[in-house]
Design a protein around this motif. Structure first.
Motif, PDB file in Angstrom:
ATOM      1  N   LYS A 138       0.830  -1.199   0.000  1.00 24.13           N
ATOM      2  CA  LYS A 138       0.000   0.000   0.000  1.00 24.13           C
ATOM      3  C   LYS A 138       0.866   1.250   0.000  1.00 24.13           C
ATOM      4  N   THR A 139       0.230   2.386  -0.205  1.00 26.56           N
ATOM      5  CA  THR A 139       0.912   3.670  -0.060  1.00 26.56           C
ATOM      6  C   THR A 139       0.030   4.602   0.747  1.00 26.56           C
ATOM      7  N   ALA A 140       0.667   5.525   1.424  1.00 26.02           N
ATOM      8  CA  ALA A 140      -0.011   6.596   2.152  1.00 26.02           C
ATOM      9  C   ALA A 140       0.703   7.888   1.780  1.00 26.02           C
ATOM     10  N   THR A 141      -0.056   8.977   1.716  1.00 27.77           N
ATOM     11  CA  THR A 141       0.556  10.272   1.448  1.00 27.77           C
ATOM     12  C   THR A 141       0.726  11.007   2.763  1.00 27.77           C
ATOM     13  N   GLN A 156       4.151  13.534   0.423  1.00 26.87           N
ATOM     14  CA  GLN A 156       5.073  12.522  -0.105  1.00 26.87           C
ATOM     15  C   GLN A 156       4.445  11.130  -0.010  1.00 26.87           C
ATOM     16  N   LYS A 157       4.577  10.361  -1.085  1.00 26.74           N
ATOM     17  CA  LYS A 157       4.055   8.995  -1.105  1.00 26.74           C
ATOM     18  C   LYS A 157       4.993   8.082  -0.313  1.00 26.74           C
ATOM     19  N   VAL A 158       4.430   7.376   0.667  1.00 27.57           N
ATOM     20  CA  VAL A 158       5.197   6.427   1.477  1.00 27.57           C
ATOM     21  C   VAL A 158       4.630   5.026   1.218  1.00 27.57           C
ATOM     22  N   PHE A 159       5.484   4.137   0.760  1.00 29.47           N
ATOM     23  CA  PHE A 159       5.102   2.750   0.488  1.00 29.47           C
ATOM     24  C   PHE A 159       5.235   1.941   1.770  1.00 29.47           C
TER      25      PHE A 159
END
Length: 90
Positions: A20-23, A27-30
């Motif tokens: 998944k990713t979270a912003t 910034q996109k964090v995987f």
């Protein structure tokens, strides 16, 4: 559960790992996540210079008993890689 056979290891049942990713602050964090959402959380942090990939076998191994999360830091793995003049890498 999915069964797999790792090289040289017997077949084991594992829960699937979700990618998944979270912003966060733009910034996109995987991150990799596995296990029941109501289980105790284990956050796997890594050091420099690595990514959550180093935990790819540990995450499913812990997922029966824990809600496991392993992130890629900004600038590593599948997370955003902003230019040094656009992000304070500290």
């Amino acid at each position: 559960m999915t069964q797999f056979r790792a090289h040289g290891h017997p077949e084991v049942d594992v829960l699937p790992t979700r990618h998944k990713t979270a912003t966060i602050n733009g910034q996109k964090v995987f991150y990799r996540e596995a296990g029941p959402s109501d289980a105790p959380v284990v956050l796997l942090l890594h050091g420099f210079p690595s990514s959550s990939h180093m935990f790819r076998h540990l995450v499913p191994a812990l997922a029966d008993d824990y809600h496991v999360i392993a992130t890629d830091h900004i600038g590593y793995g599948h997370s955003a890689m902003p230019k040094v003049d656009a992000f304070d890498y500290t």
